[in-house]
Design an enzyme around this catalytic site. Sequence first.
Site, PDB file in Angstrom:
ATOM      1  N   THR A   1       0.818  -1.211   0.000  1.00  0.00           N
ATOM      2  CA  THR A   1       0.000   0.000   0.000  1.00  0.00           C
ATOM      3  C   THR A   1       0.853   1.263   0.000  1.00  0.00           C
ATOM      4  OG1 THR A   1      -1.701  -1.163   1.215  1.00  0.00           O
ATOM      5  CG2 THR A   1      -1.754   1.214   1.374  1.00  0.00           C
TER       6      THR A   1
ATOM      7  N   ASP B   1       1.605  -6.684  -4.252  1.00  0.00           N
ATOM      8  CA  ASP B   1       0.856  -6.704  -2.999  1.00  0.00           C
ATOM      9  C   ASP B   1       1.485  -7.838  -2.213  1.00  0.00           C
ATOM     10  OD1 ASP B   1      -1.179  -7.674  -1.097  1.00  0.00           O
ATOM     11  OD2 ASP B   1      -2.473  -6.208  -2.064  1.00  0.00           O
TER      12      ASP B   1
ATOM     13  N   SER C   1       0.528  -9.916  -0.281  1.00  0.00           N
ATOM     14  CA  SER C   1      -0.204 -11.185  -0.188  1.00  0.00           C
ATOM     15  C   SER C   1       0.300 -12.166  -1.244  1.00  0.00           C
ATOM     16  CB  SER C   1      -1.696 -10.967  -0.389  1.00  0.00           C
ATOM     17  OG  SER C   1      -2.135 -10.017   0.528  1.00  0.00           O
TER      18      SER C   1
ATOM     19  N   GLN D   1      -1.607 -21.092  19.774  1.00  0.00           N
ATOM     20  CA  GLN D   1      -2.508 -20.146  19.116  1.00  0.00           C
ATOM     21  C   GLN D   1      -2.563 -18.818  19.872  1.00  0.00           C
ATOM     22  OE1 GLN D   1      -6.373 -21.991  18.426  1.00  0.00           O
ATOM     23  NE2 GLN D   1      -5.403 -23.791  17.548  1.00  0.00           N
TER      24      GLN D   1
ATOM     25  N   THR E   1       2.123  -4.629   4.366  1.00  0.00           N
ATOM     26  CA  THR E   1       2.056  -5.057   5.762  1.00  0.00           C
ATOM     27  C   THR E   1       1.569  -6.498   5.928  1.00  0.00           C
ATOM     28  OG1 THR E   1      -0.156  -4.113   5.926  1.00  0.00           O
ATOM     29  CG2 THR E   1       1.675  -2.737   6.659  1.00  0.00           C
ATOM     30  N   ASP E   2       0.778  -6.995   4.948  1.00  0.00           N
ATOM     31  CA  ASP E   2       0.111  -8.285   5.161  1.00  0.00           C
ATOM     32  C   ASP E   2       1.074  -9.425   5.485  1.00  0.00           C
ATOM     33  OD1 ASP E   2      -2.306  -7.083   4.793  1.00  0.00           O
ATOM     34  OD2 ASP E   2      -2.609  -7.795   2.749  1.00  0.00           O
TER      35      ASP E   2
HETATM   36  N1  ASP Z   1      -2.315  -5.797   0.878  1.00  0.00           N
HETATM   37  C1  ASP Z   1      -1.276  -4.842   1.178  1.00  0.00           C
HETATM   38  C2  ASP Z   1       0.065  -5.591   1.166  1.00  0.00           C
HETATM   39  O1  ASP Z   1       0.372  -6.267   2.088  1.00  0.00           O
HETATM   40  C3  ASP Z   1      -1.510  -4.202   2.483  1.00  0.00           C
HETATM   41  C4  ASP Z   1      -0.470  -3.218   2.911  1.00  0.00           C
HETATM   42  O2  ASP Z   1       0.472  -2.905   2.256  1.00  0.00           O
HETATM   43  O3  ASP Z   1      -0.611  -2.703   4.021  1.00  0.00           O
HETATM   44  O4  ASP Z   1       0.780  -5.498   0.199  1.00  0.00           O
END
Ligand code: ASP
Length: 356
Positions: free
Chosen positions: A29, A71, A73, A291, A103-104
């Site tokens: 992001t 991204d 992910s 967990q 961040t993911d």
């Molecule tokens: N989906 C984004 C990623 O991890 C979220 C982010 O950057 O905060 O690339």
Amino acid sequence: MPAYKTVTINPVLPNRPRASVLVIYTGGTLGMVFEKGQLVPFDFEQILDRLPEIKRLDFEITFTSLEEIMDSSNMRPDVWEEIARLIQRHYELYDSFVILHGTDTMAYTASALSFMLQNLGKPVILTGAQLPIGVARTDARENIITALEIAAAQIDDRPLVPEVCIYFQNVLLRGNRAKKKESSQFNAFRSENYPPLAEVGVTIEYNFPFIITPNADLEFRIKPQLEQNVAILKLFPGITQNVVRSILEINGLRGIVLETFGAGNAPTLPWFLHELKEATERDIVIMNVSQCDGGRVMQGRYQTSTWFDKIGVVSGGDITTEAAVTKMMWVLQQETDVERIRERLAMPLAGEMSMF
Ligand code: ASP
């Protein structure tokens, strides 16, 4: 290795900068700006327009970006390898590294790099943002500028934080202790079982006793290969034998991170015991991770975990799932002997778990 485009900014010219930082942009992001009403990835050639504060820093910053901006992910082990090789190629040229990342999966990347980068003596700081750099209220500016400041911080020519870390919203965390805990507030990362390495307010307060001291006699090298035939099995009340068996019988599977309850507890149902025992007899390595985010696995404390020790399940102590799965991928690539794999999983390799 692709030819990477770079942009270097030296705000103190013609004076000598006090440090040099290589920034590696991977996506996420953070790197989005508005163009014609749409959010598109940020071109680093326009870095000064987007981040004019950089001109007020007193060290040299070089920006480069992976060919494939993603991204996070979509993050994969081959991209971790590419980042490790990029750091290796530039290790002697720069004092430190900042990785701009979504961040993911940032905690997974930080954990993987902490194992891949061996005898690291320089800071590698990952950061990102919850709002794109092109948005007025973005958290990207503070995160990048402070990550750069921390990366460039030295005492007597030695870096203050020579380890893989995550900097996010006022805290610097050991990378392989961090977890993404928040998807909308700005304070996205936490580390329940290890104190912050620094806290940032008007000043940056470093928590020196908790920062790794590298052994200067050991030469930096990378070991970037990972075994991908691993899985995470999260237990829940009502999980069936079918589910457990089909995971343990995956063709080629070498290791499982078993997410258990509380202090490392699992059902004592005979079928469950049988499936796990049978898997360990086939040399599938099982690591017991809780967990719960805080606290640790204590195999044998309750009757519901006593049998784990007997069948060779490795206790993950206070490790995070992110660190456990990347550690397993890494250790399985280093060793072939199952006993040796279990021994290495049970001991801290990069500060990712505590010794009790
Ligand atoms: N989906 C984004 C990623 O991890 C979220 C982010 O950057 O905060 O690339």
